[in-house]
Design a protein around this motif. Structure first.
Motif, PDB file in Angstrom:
ATOM      1  N   GLU A   1     -10.262  -1.092  10.100  1.00  0.00           N
ATOM      2  CA  GLU A   1     -11.099  -1.780   9.121  1.00  0.00           C
ATOM      3  C   GLU A   1     -10.995  -3.292   9.252  1.00  0.00           C
ATOM      4  OE1 GLU A   1     -11.240  -0.466   5.112  1.00  0.00           O
ATOM      5  OE2 GLU A   1     -10.848   1.650   5.615  1.00  0.00           O
TER       6      GLU A   1
ATOM      7  N   SER B   1      -9.007  -1.215   1.842  1.00  0.00           N
ATOM      8  CA  SER B   1     -10.117  -2.139   1.600  1.00  0.00           C
ATOM      9  C   SER B   1      -9.717  -3.270   0.657  1.00  0.00           C
ATOM     10  CB  SER B   1     -11.325  -1.381   1.047  1.00  0.00           C
ATOM     11  OG  SER B   1     -10.974  -0.686  -0.139  1.00  0.00           O
ATOM     12  N   THR B   2      -8.900  -2.960  -0.365  1.00  0.00           N
ATOM     13  CA  THR B   2      -8.472  -3.992  -1.313  1.00  0.00           C
ATOM     14  C   THR B   2      -7.636  -5.062  -0.609  1.00  0.00           C
ATOM     15  OG1 THR B   2      -8.462  -2.383  -3.124  1.00  0.00           O
ATOM     16  CG2 THR B   2      -7.215  -4.428  -3.448  1.00  0.00           C
TER      17      THR B   2
ATOM     18  N   ALA C   1      -5.756   3.003   9.703  1.00  0.00           N
ATOM     19  CA  ALA C   1      -6.883   2.563   8.868  1.00  0.00           C
ATOM     20  C   ALA C   1      -6.950   1.045   8.795  1.00  0.00           C
ATOM     21  CB  ALA C   1      -6.747   3.161   7.470  1.00  0.00           C
TER      22      ALA C   1
ATOM     23  N   SER D   1      -1.105   6.072   2.643  1.00  0.00           N
ATOM     24  CA  SER D   1      -2.472   5.874   2.142  1.00  0.00           C
ATOM     25  C   SER D   1      -3.342   5.227   3.207  1.00  0.00           C
ATOM     26  CB  SER D   1      -2.451   4.990   0.891  1.00  0.00           C
ATOM     27  OG  SER D   1      -3.761   4.650   0.500  1.00  0.00           O
ATOM     28  N   ARG D   2      -4.622   5.605   3.228  1.00  0.00           N
ATOM     29  CA  ARG D   2      -5.593   5.000   4.136  1.00  0.00           C
ATOM     30  C   ARG D   2      -6.569   4.083   3.401  1.00  0.00           C
ATOM     31  NH1 ARG D   2      -6.528   7.253   9.313  1.00  0.00           N
ATOM     32  NH2 ARG D   2      -4.975   8.793   9.911  1.00  0.00           N
ATOM     33  N   GLU D   3      -6.274   3.811   2.133  1.00  0.00           N
ATOM     34  CA  GLU D   3      -7.120   2.930   1.333  1.00  0.00           C
ATOM     35  C   GLU D   3      -6.638   1.493   1.510  1.00  0.00           C
ATOM     36  OE1 GLU D   3      -9.633   1.015  -0.459  1.00  0.00           O
ATOM     37  OE2 GLU D   3     -10.024   3.178  -0.322  1.00  0.00           O
TER      38      GLU D   3
ATOM     39  N   THR E   1      -1.121   4.472   7.728  1.00  0.00           N
ATOM     40  CA  THR E   1      -1.824   3.341   7.126  1.00  0.00           C
ATOM     41  C   THR E   1      -2.209   2.307   8.174  1.00  0.00           C
ATOM     42  OG1 THR E   1      -0.459   3.696   5.160  1.00  0.00           O
ATOM     43  CG2 THR E   1      -1.738   1.676   5.235  1.00  0.00           C
TER      44      THR E   1
ATOM     45  N   ILE F   1       0.862  -1.184   0.000  1.00  0.00           N
ATOM     46  CA  ILE F   1       0.000   0.000   0.000  1.00  0.00           C
ATOM     47  C   ILE F   1       0.896   1.232   0.000  1.00  0.00           C
ATOM     48  CG2 ILE F   1      -1.770   1.253   1.301  1.00  0.00           C
ATOM     49  CD1 ILE F   1      -2.626  -1.433   2.490  1.00  0.00           C
TER      50      ILE F   1
END
Length: 823
Positions: free
Chosen positions: A225, A196-197, A221, A192-194, A218, A188
């Protein structure tokens, strides 16, 4: 070329002048989550040393620089600290990328860096002291801990930069050696805080454990999640190597409790030295602050440098490095030793588990300090990871080749000279014997003299070849020096570019392939610099637009909240008087019919009653639409008798039918049975469809048909109009079909039929009234219950609406049934 000058005279003349030391950390950006605390620990150590009398009787002066979580900034600040501020040593960096960005600058300027964080290894610089863990002191034992406890399918998750990628290369080699399985690998972007993938990938491959090398924000997040996805330490333990006490506090103990971490230090270590350090840190920065491995390493690094300087009685880098070999120090980590060969610390390996209060409890340790092995030379499976066996550069290779050629030439010359000398000696002996003969042969003597002359000429020729070889060696040495100098220039330029200094340029010393390489490298650097400047502009623009969008989102959310509040208040304020109007109009109508029998007055009261009910219906529809948009509309499932529902609906709409002179016909099987669904919503669907049919039909006929399609009939057949085949389901379908002989609709009107607040056209709205909400609600209610709606119509001939619903609706996200309009 950088320049670094020191004024020795100033030092001699001013023995009390402060010693400048650099502190280089990210105080802003994604890495500030951990680096600010390390900076604080470094300053605490400097303050304590000054309070105790300083170093060599001189106070320390900290020069703080912000790396801004940016590689180029780190390189620029390192150069500034060494050249402008003239610091004697720098304490700093966190990520391996930032360390590698400043490494060539420290080596070129002969600076000294104390690096406080664990890293991937496979590196050893004479200008860096590594006080964090080498890979054999953290990464390798962390994985071994998981493997020893039966976790054989390991998922690797890391930030996309040097440390995680190199660390995972080590881990994958160890997995192969241990016959374990790599379940998956994901990277990642740093900051980044994305996530989900990555979490979706983890859910799909179902590993035994995750080895986490994420850094910075990161982690916040990811763990939050991860918990929301239902993955807990009981069913998926996560072993982290960059999450310590400070990061746990940012993540939130409730999101990470139970997971594992690997370090060389925990705040919970029960030693007097650590307790003293923790008390001092909390006293200076607040009782809510925590200590961690990088914090302790940053703190002890200052004391290690102090001890080496006092041992060397000098701050000069060469003397400090010589004095630092094998020095030992009692620290919050315990007793540590600075390895003379690798300039790494001997560290105790510790595995910890995060507690609900955010503390880390030690559950395993190596019992004694482990010798650093940055190149993993003691692990046979790691042999292919390091190029340490091929560490000779092009300079050494060319000089070796040159030396080999020179040695070969000298050996050949020596052999030839010896051979010529031997021939000359033998011929001389032969001539002497011939001359001593009683009858010497003149011809033989001439032959001997000729051979002697040839041998002498060979020696002269060898001498000439020797002189020529010496000249050739000089030329070869000159050429090799030119090649190595050019290659060194290219190498140093590439290192400076890699460190983020895009102003570096390679000198053009020749027009050959190396010159072309230098020119290409310079062109590439120029283009990259231009692109980065453009990217910075774009980034600022994106940031500005993001702020604008964020403000717009906040405004939209505020408007939505205001709308919800308004609708709730409107409902309360309107329903009460409207209910009173409807109720009083009905009472007055009854009294007028009994006492006055005034038809005109009765008609007026009926109009008031109908208008009030219409307004109540509009308010209810608007509130339903608002709930649907807010995602707050839920299903309330009950079993109910379908024939009874039909009778109630028909009885409700019968006055509307009679008002326009319409006849209603109901057609359904005798044994239609029970249905499980939201009774209120099914009733509203039928009421809306039948009331619309009654409103848009005059002196016509309206038919309500109800049919059941059972499970065996469903496979591959159509259930409504021209719909595609419905897949087999566990429950039959119930079909409600409403036909009328009213005004009908055009294709354009049908296209916008199910949009809120939209009717066929303005003329229809004016003549027949309505808000255009009814059919929008019908469509939404059908889809909420796993069904759908279809319509077919011809202008001037009437319309057919059909609803398909499961006979037993389940309170789960339902599969939508797509129903096409009939031709």
């Amino acid at each position: 070329m950088y320049e670094r000058n020191f004024s020795v005279d100033d030092r001699v003349k001013s023995p009390n002048k402060p010693i400048k030391v650099g502190v280089l950390h990210s105080l802003t950006g994604t890495m500030s989550i951990g680096e600010v605390s390390v900076k604080d620990a470094t300053l605490l150590a400097i303050e304590e040393i000054n309070a105790a009398g300083g170093v060599l009787g001189r106070p320390l002066e900290a020069v703080i620089a912000d790396g801004e979580s940016n590689l180029k900034t780190f390189a620029d600040k390192a150069k500034e600290l060494l050249t402008q501020e003239q610091v004697e040593v720098v304490f700093g960096c966190w990520t391996s990328a930032s360390r590698k960005a400043v490494l060539p600058i420290f080596e070129e300027l002969n600076g000294l860096l104390f690096y406080p964080v664990q890293y991937e290894g496979l590196e050893q610089s004479p200008n860096i002291f590594y006080t964090g863990a080498a890979p054999n002191q953290q990464i390798v034992p962390a994985l071994q801990y998981l493997l020893d406890r039966g976790f054989r399918h390991i998922y690797l998750l890391g930030s996309d930069y040097i440390f995680p990628r190199t660390a995972n290369q080590i881990i994958k080699a160890q997995l192969v050696a241990q016959d374990a399985v790599l379940a998956g690998e994901e990277y990642i972007p740093l900051g980044s805080r994305e996530v989900s993938t990555a979490i979706a990938h983890i859910l799909s491959v179902q590993p035994d454990a995750v080895l986490n090398t994420l850094n910075g924000d990161t982690n916040v997040a990811f763990f939050r999640e991860l918990k929301q996805a239902g993955l807990t330490p009981d069913n998926l333990p996560v072993m982290s190597v960059s999450v310590a006490e400070a990061e746990v506090r940012e993540i939130g103990p409730e999101a990470i409790a139970g997971h594992l971490v690997a370090w060389n230090y925990f705040q919970s270590i029960d030693t007097l030295e650590n307790q003293k350090f923790v008390r001092a840190y909390k006293a200076k920065y607040g009782s809510d602050r925590v200590t961690s491995d990088p914090i302790a390493s940053g703190y002890l690094g200052v004391y290690l440098w102090k001890k080496a300087v006092e041992k060397a009685q000098s701050t000069q880098v060469a003397k400090v490095k010589a004095a630092a070999k094998n020095i030992e120090l009692v620290t919050p980590k315990g007793l540590v030793k600075l390895d003379a060969k690798t300039q790494h610390l001997w560290n105790t390996v510790r595995i910890g588990q995060i507690k609900p209060d955010g503390a880390i409890a030690e559950i395993w340790n190596s019992r004694e300090a482990v010798a650093p092995d940055p190149f993993l030379s003691r692990y046979p499976w790691a042999a292919g990871l390091s190029q340490r066996g091929f560490r000779w550069g092009i300079n050494a290779k060319l000089m070796s080749l040159f030396s080999t050629l020179v040695a070969s030439a000298w050996v050949a010359f020596g052999l030839e000279w010896r051979t010529a000398t031997e021939i000359e000696r033998n011929i001389a002996a032969l001539i002497e014997r011939v001359e001593q003969m009683s009858t010497p042969q003149e011809e033989m003597l001439q032959w001997g003299y000729a051979v002697m002359a040839a041998a002498q000429r060979s020696q002269y020729l060898l001498v000439m070849l020797l002189l020529l070889s010496i000249v050739s060696m000089g030329v070869a040495f000159f050429v090799i020096s030119r090649i190595t100098r050019a290659l060194n220039g290219v190498t140093k330029t590439a290192q400076r570019l890699a460190s983020g200094d895009l102003t570096a340029r390679s000198p053009l010393v020749s027009g050959d392939e190396i010159g072309v390489l230098s020119n290409t490298l310079n062109t590439m650097a120029q283009q990259v610099n231009c692109l980065l400047k453009g990217l910075e502009v774009r980034s600022r623009q994106v940031e500005e637009h993001s702020l604008e969008l964020q403000a717009a989102v906040y405004a939209a959310q505020a408007a939505s909240r205001a709308k919800s509040t308004f609708l709730a208040n409107m409902s309360h304020e309107l329903r009460t008087p409207l209910n009173a109007i409807v109720g009083y109009s009905e009472l007055l109508q009854e009294e007028v019919e009994e006492i006055l029998a005034d038809e005109q007055l009765i008609s007026d009261l009926q109009k008031i009653n109908i208008a009030g009910k219409n307004l109540l219906a509009i308010v209810s529809d608007i509130l339903d639409i608002s709930k649907i948009e807010a995602g707050k509309m839920d299903l309330c499932l009950d079993a109910f008798d379908v024939p009874q529902l039909i009778h109630e609906v028909v009885a409700t709409v019968e006055p509307l039918m009679l008002a326009n002179g319409n006849a209603i016909q109901v057609d359904y099987p005798d044994k239609i049975g029970m249905m499980t669904a939201d009774l209120t919503k099914v009733r509203q669907i039928l009421l809306n469809l039948l009331s619309n049919a009654a409103k848009f039909t005059e002196k016509g006929k309206i038919i309500l048909e109800v049919r059941i399609k059972h499970h065996p009939e469903n496979t591959g057949e159509q259930v409504t109009l021209n719909s595609p085949p419905v897949l087999p389901t566990e429950t039959p379908w119930i079909l409600f079909r409403v036909r009328d002989t009213g005004i009908g609709m055009s294709c354009e009107q049908i296209a916008q039929l199910f949009q809120p607040f939209v009717q066929g056209d303005d003329s229809t709205t004016r003549k027949y009234g309505g808000t255009g909400l009814g059919l929008a609600l019908v469509k939404t209610f059908c889809e909420m219950m796993g069904g759908a709606i279809a319509v077919e119509s011809q202008l001037g001939r009437g319309s057919v609406f059909e609803i398909a619903l499961p006979l037993v609706v389940k309170n789960t996200p339902a599969r939508k049934v797509k129903i096409n309009r009939a031709a």
